[in-house]
Design a protein around this motif. Sequence first.
Motif, short mmCIF file in Angstrom:
data_model
loop_
_atom_site.label_atom_id
_atom_site.label_comp_id
_atom_site.label_asym_id
_atom_site.label_seq_id
_atom_site.Cartn_x
_atom_site.Cartn_y
_atom_site.Cartn_z
N TYR A 578 -44.62 -7.33 -2.66
CA TYR A 578 -43.67 -6.74 -3.60
C TYR A 578 -43.17 -5.39 -3.11
O TYR A 578 -43.81 -4.71 -2.30
CB TYR A 578 -44.30 -6.60 -4.99
N ASP A 579 -42.01 -5.02 -3.60
CA ASP A 579 -41.41 -3.71 -3.33
C ASP A 579 -40.57 -3.33 -4.53
O ASP A 579 -40.68 -3.92 -5.61
CB ASP A 579 -40.59 -3.73 -2.03
N ASP A 580 -39.71 -2.35 -4.35
CA ASP A 580 -38.88 -1.88 -5.46
C ASP A 580 -37.85 -2.90 -5.91
O ASP A 580 -37.29 -2.79 -7.01
CB ASP A 580 -38.17 -0.57 -5.07
N LYS A 581 -37.56 -3.90 -5.07
CA LYS A 581 -36.54 -4.88 -5.41
C LYS A 581 -37.11 -6.09 -6.14
O LYS A 581 -36.39 -6.78 -6.85
CB LYS A 581 -35.82 -5.34 -4.14
N GLY A 582 -38.40 -6.36 -5.94
CA GLY A 582 -39.00 -7.52 -6.59
C GLY A 582 -40.27 -7.95 -5.90
O GLY A 582 -40.89 -7.18 -5.15
#
Length: 746
Positions: A578-582
Amino acid sequence: MIRWTIRIFLILVVITVFTLFYLSFYGLETDYFNQTIQNKVKTINPNFDLEFQKTNILLDLKKLELKVKVTKPKINFNNTSTYLSKLNLNISVKSFLKNEFALQRGEVGLVKTDIKKLIELTNQVKPSPFLFIAKKMFNKGQIEGKLKVNFDTTGKIKDDYKITGSVFNFDAKILKKFYVNKANAKFELFKDNYSVYIVKGNINDIDLANSEFEINKENKNLNVKANLVSRANLKNIQSTLDLFQINLLETKVDKSEISFDLKSSLSFQLEKYIKIRNLKANGDGKIHLLNIQHKIDTSKLKEIFTNYNDSFQIVDSEIKFSLDSNKQDIELKGLINLTNEYENFQSKVIFDKKKNNTIFDTKININSSIIKLPSLNYKKEINNQASMKFKGNRKKNEGYNFDVIEFKESNNLILIKNIEFNEKNQVNNLKELTVRTTHDKLVNNDFKVTKDKKIKIQGKIYDARPLLLSLNKENKRNSLSRKFNGEMLANFQEVITDKQINLLKFSMISNIKKGKHEKFTAKGEFSDNEFLDISMSPSGDSKTKVFQLYSDRAEPFISSYKFIKGFKGGKLEYESTYDDKGSNSKLKISNFKVSKVPALTQLLTLASLQGIADTLTGEGIRFGELEMDFNSKKSEKNVINIEEFYAIGPAISLLMEGYIVKKELVSLKGTLVPARTVNKVIGWIPVVGKILIGSKVGEGVFGVSFKMKGPPKDIKTTVNPIKTLTPRFVTRTLEKIKDIKEKNKN
């Protein structure tokens, strides 16, 4: 001759002595000085006309003065008349004989007179700022008193005059915001000093009987000091505080009322007779009732104090206070009502306007409160004896700093030392936390957190059931702020999970940066040969992270999902990137059994597989393996996209895909095939059971396709028989069977 001379001299002496004695003690009643006195009064003010009947003159031998007492005096001024109770004048004999201004002193007594008329008259005699203010202040009332004045050789009134008297039933308006009603008072007025004693009356509905005021004039300012005895029953507290520019309640109160008895001292300066400066007050007394109903958002508070009633009342409480323009210090001790029951409390609050800071120190019994701490799986029932204290400070727009937060109830204790919160109630820093709680009369939490260079969590037991339950819930709020940093070391002898499957020897190492776990590893044992491994670490760039979980027991993680009941056995593997986008996630569960899954039961029933449906609600259906690939995107709020869900077992196999909008919509489609049909397709068994395909080859169906769509609590399911399985289903089944065979060989 000498004898007659002596006799005449003695007679004259006796007559003189007798005359002086008579003049000194009895006086002489005459109208000889009437015109002279009237003329002298006109020298004070040409518009004054003094009327009286006669005068009585006494001689003061010691001062060589004549004391003139005027009977029934009346002063006429601009067609108005004011009666005097007395008019006494002291005339210098020496100055009178020299035809100089001989009036030394005067004393005037006033009968009850309209106060506004007297103010106007007095101002003609000796103008003063106080009289100008008084004329604006007084609306009605009566006054009586006396005036003592001294005159210089030119006839001017000296500055050492003194006015004393009383006012009755007067109404006044001070500074356009203080209202005096039906008051009786005594007063003394000097040149630059005025004192007032209130016999009865109130200011802005505050009864001030037996209060004293002293006013000193300094240049164009008035310095006011007061010793107040105040009583009140006010229906709007803030409107009274506004008079002194004190804003304690801000704009978040629907209703506020107070009833009290206080003794206090007050001082302030009226700059240029108008603006209040250097306000100071202190005192003590008793609050009979304080009732505040506010409109502050207490939804978060009610998650803990579940029966808080959005108001509080204080009764029979002692109060001490100290106020000035920059600081308000208030101490209270008595009874408080937060839940429709009164409890003992004591509190000290300091509002420091200059430092923009509020300091508080409060102790309170909370026996009648129902308290829930979901994260600790703890609940305090109503009427259980408990207490709470908290001490700290709050800076506006900067959050709260607590030196101590302590909760005690029987053997339960939560003690926090030196914790800092930001305005979002996120933790900036923490020094120490001690937790000891019980659940169902058994200890479920017993640990301690300390933070110095490292964050250490050590304890005998930790209840992880609320944490496991929260795994399937959306949690947008981070409890730690971006200021919280440090390396965390955790060790528990035992961790409680669901279904009485406890984890032993749990340990964790984590690196927290800006309020988030940068990376961590955790390990524990279910038994000697069953383990739990959890890790999270950056992958590639620092914005992408990988979370991995392996558990030899899947039940603790699955049983928290309400739509699945009767889950048993299984090993669980979970990985999410996961990251800030999804996020992209993969879940694997092997060798498990489920029962009482409503959505699956309905699907089997509609597919005319009642026998398998009955098994599901009875002993349960066993699956050899389950895999689910799913993802979520920040741009698609609350949406989980299921790319593939595949489960294979001895009874049925499932392949489906779709999406879920949390709390709003479920949309899934896929294929369900009984295991016998699957086996026939792949050649494992030569004959299909009569129950599924009939007695002739080619009859019946290989499986069903289905669709499930609707709100979570009202999902509509439709099925369609299919003659030919999709290549994708066959491919996935062959892959799984191959994997299972390889695992069995190993």
